[in-house]
Design a protein around this motif. Structure first.
Motif, PDB file in Angstrom:
ATOM      1  N   GLN A   1       7.871  27.968  20.473  1.00 52.99           N
ATOM      2  CA  GLN A   1       7.019  29.055  20.903  1.00 52.99           C
ATOM      3  C   GLN A   1       6.190  29.564  19.730  1.00 52.99           C
ATOM      4  O   GLN A   1       6.719  29.903  18.670  1.00 52.99           O
TER       5      GLN A   1
ATOM      6  N   THR B   1       4.222  30.022  34.479  1.00 53.98           N
ATOM      7  CA  THR B   1       4.479  29.401  33.181  1.00 53.98           C
ATOM      8  C   THR B   1       3.563  29.955  32.099  1.00 53.98           C
ATOM      9  O   THR B   1       4.005  30.300  30.992  1.00 53.98           O
TER      10      THR B   1
ATOM     11  N   SER C   1       4.882  32.494  29.096  1.00 53.34           N
ATOM     12  CA  SER C   1       4.817  31.927  27.746  1.00 53.34           C
ATOM     13  C   SER C   1       3.902  32.723  26.823  1.00 53.34           C
ATOM     14  O   SER C   1       4.012  32.616  25.600  1.00 53.34           O
TER      15      SER C   1
END
Length: 401
Positions: free
Chosen positions: A187, A331, A335
Motif C-alpha cells: 500500500q 476496491t 485502497s
C-alpha cells in the motif's frame, strides 16, 4: 523503509503469438478441458460410493474425496493406456490445475454461489493454468514473459517493472490469447490531493435509464453517468451481423462445424470482444473519476438475479454490469483511504422521500419523477434515491468499510 504487503493483485496481458504458438495454446486448453470433463464424469459416476465413518455409520463420499480418487485413477491408470499416450506431451501442471478447478467449482456449488458444474465445450471460453512447483519465478521488465513449463512468449504490452509470480493462467478471448498472474503489492501513502476530497457520504443509485446518479445532501453536487453510445452502436452491429447470418448452417449434434461456420464464430467473437472492452473501459474510467472526487459512498445491494426475471429489461440490466461497477468502485475507494456502506437488499431507496422520510408504496417502475404525497416534494426519481442512500450512509457511519 519497508512497506507492508497488503495482498495480491492480478495482471492480465495479451500474448503476441505466431501460428505455431497459437496451436500449442489451443492444444493445452483442450487437454485441460479433457481432464476437467473426465474428472466431472468420474464424480457423477461415483455418486453411490460410500465409506464407514468413525461412528461406524455408512456415509456417502464427499465431492472432494471423489475428485481425489478420480485424480489418482487418471494419474496411475488412464495416462498409461496406449490410447492416452498423447497426454504425456503436455505438462503435468495442466491436469493438476484442472482437477483443482473442478474442486473449486464443487465448492462454489456447495456454498450456493454457482450451479452444479457442467461439462466444458470446445466453443466455450478456453483457458488453462500452469505453475512452478519450486516457488515463484521472476518476471523481468520488457515485452517477453517466461511461463513455467511452456517457454518464453512475446507480449503486445511491455512489463514496466520486475515482479514475481508462481501461477499463470492462459485464456482465449476471440482470437486473442492472454496471460494472467498475481503479484504482491504494498500500500502506497494516500496522495495529499485525495485527502482533500469531500468528507460527506455520497449516495450512488444505479439504474437502467441512467447508469448511475450520485449526490450528497446538496443537489448542487449531483452528477449523472450514462452508458456510452458506442456500446449501443456495437451491440447493434452485432445484432445485424447475427440477423444476416440467421440462416447459416452451423454445427449440430454429431455434426462438426463447417469452415464458414468457423469464420462466423470468429467474427462474432470479435464483436463480443469489442463490446466487452468498451464496457470495461467505461467502468474503469467512471470508478476512477468517482474515487478521485468522493471519499465515502453508499451503494445499493441489488437483487440482480431477481431483476433479470423481467424479460423486457433483462438485456438492459445485463448490459449495465452493476456487480462489476460495485466491485471496482469499492476496491478503488477503500485502497485510497475511503469507506463504502452497502444498504440492505430490500432498502426502499426509490420509494422513500429524502425530505420527510415518507415511503410511497404506490410508486411504479414507469414513474420517473418522485412526487411525495406527504410533503409535496417533486424530484427526479434517481436523484431522490441517491440522496436517500447518502442519508443512510451518514447514519450508518460505524458500518463503513
Amino acid at each position: 523503509m519497508c512497506l507492508e504487503v497488503i495482498g495480491l493483485y492480478a495482471k492480465k496481458l495479451e500474448l503476441k503469438l505466431n501460428n505455431q504458438e497459437r496451436s500449442k495454446m489451443a492444444q493445452c486448453a483442450g487437454y485441460a478441458r479433457f481432464v476437467y470433463n473426465y474428472g466431472l464424469s468420474m464424480v457423477n459416476g461415483t455418486s453411490g460410493m460410500t465409506k464407514v465413518n468413525k461412528r461406524g455409520q455408512e456415509v456417502s463420499l464427499s465431492y472432494a474425496l471423489r475428485i481425489l480418487e478420480a485424480k489418482k485413477v487418471f494419474t496411475d491408470y488412464v495416462k498409461k493406456q496406449p490410447e492416452y499416450v498423447w497426454t504425456s506431451n503436455y505438462s503435468s501442471r495442466i491436469y493438476q490445475s484442472a482437477f483443482q478447478h473442478l474442486g473449486e467449482a464443487f465448492k462454489r456449488y456447495k456454498e450456493g454461489i454457482s450451479k452444479y458444474p457442467k461439462l466444458k465445450r470446445k466453443k466455450d471460453r478456453q483457458s488453462f493454468t500452469v505453475y512452478d512447483g519450486h516457488g515463484k519465478v521472476t518476471i523481468n521488465p520488457g515485452k517477453k514473459i517466461k511461463i513455467p513449463t511452456l517457454g518464453t512468449f512475446r507480449l503486445w504490452e511491455s512489463i514496466p517493472y520486475t515482479t514475481a509470480s508462481q501461477t499463470f493462467t492462459i485464456s482465449r478471448t476471440g482470437e486473442k490469447w492472454f496471460v494472467s498472474f498475481s503479484i504482491e503489492a504494498s500500500q502506497l501513502p494516500v496522495h495529499p490531493l485525495l485527502d482533500e476530497r469531500q468528507y460527506e457520504t455520497f449516495g450512488i443509485d444505479v439504474g437502467v435509464k441512467q447508469f448511475a446518479s450520485i449526490t450528497n445532501q446538496e443537489l448542487g453536487n449531483s452528477e449523472v453517468f450514462s452508458i456510452p453510445d458506442s456500446i449501443k452502436i456495437e451491440q447493434l452491429k452485432l445484432a445485424k451481423f447475427q440477423w444476416r447470418n440467421r440462416n447459416k448452417q452451423l454445427e449440430g449434434k454429431g455434426k462438426p462445424p463447417s469452415k464458414n461456420a468457423i469464420k462466423y464464430y470468429k467474427k462474432q467473437a470479435l464483436y463480443h470482444g469489442r463490446v466487452v472492452n468498451i464496457h470495461r473501459d467505461f467502468i474503469e474510467k467512471t470508478t476512477t473519476n468517482l474515487a478521485s472526487k468522493v471519499k465515502h459512498v453508499c451503494l445499493e445491494n441489488l437483487n440482480v438475479k431477481g431483476m433479470m426475471q423481467n424479460g423486457k429489461l433483462a438485456a438492459s440490466i445485463a448490459r449495465q454490469g452493476f456487480y462489476e461497477f460495485r466491485q471496482r468502485l469499492t476496491t478503488k475507494i477503500v485502497s485510497s483511504g475511503g469507506t463504502v456502506v452497502l444498504a440492505p437488499l430490500w432498502f426502499p431507496s426509490s420509494k422513500t422521500c429524502h425530505n420527510c422520510g415518507y415511503i410511497n408504496q404506490e410508486l411504479k417502475l414507469k414513474d420517473r419523477t418522485f412526487d411525495c404525497p406527504d410533503c409535496g416534494m417533486r424530484i427526479d426519481r434517481d436523484l431522490n434515491a441517491a440522496m436517500v442512500l447518502s442519508q443512510y450512509g451518514e447514519v450508518n457511519q460505524n458500518a463503513r468499510g
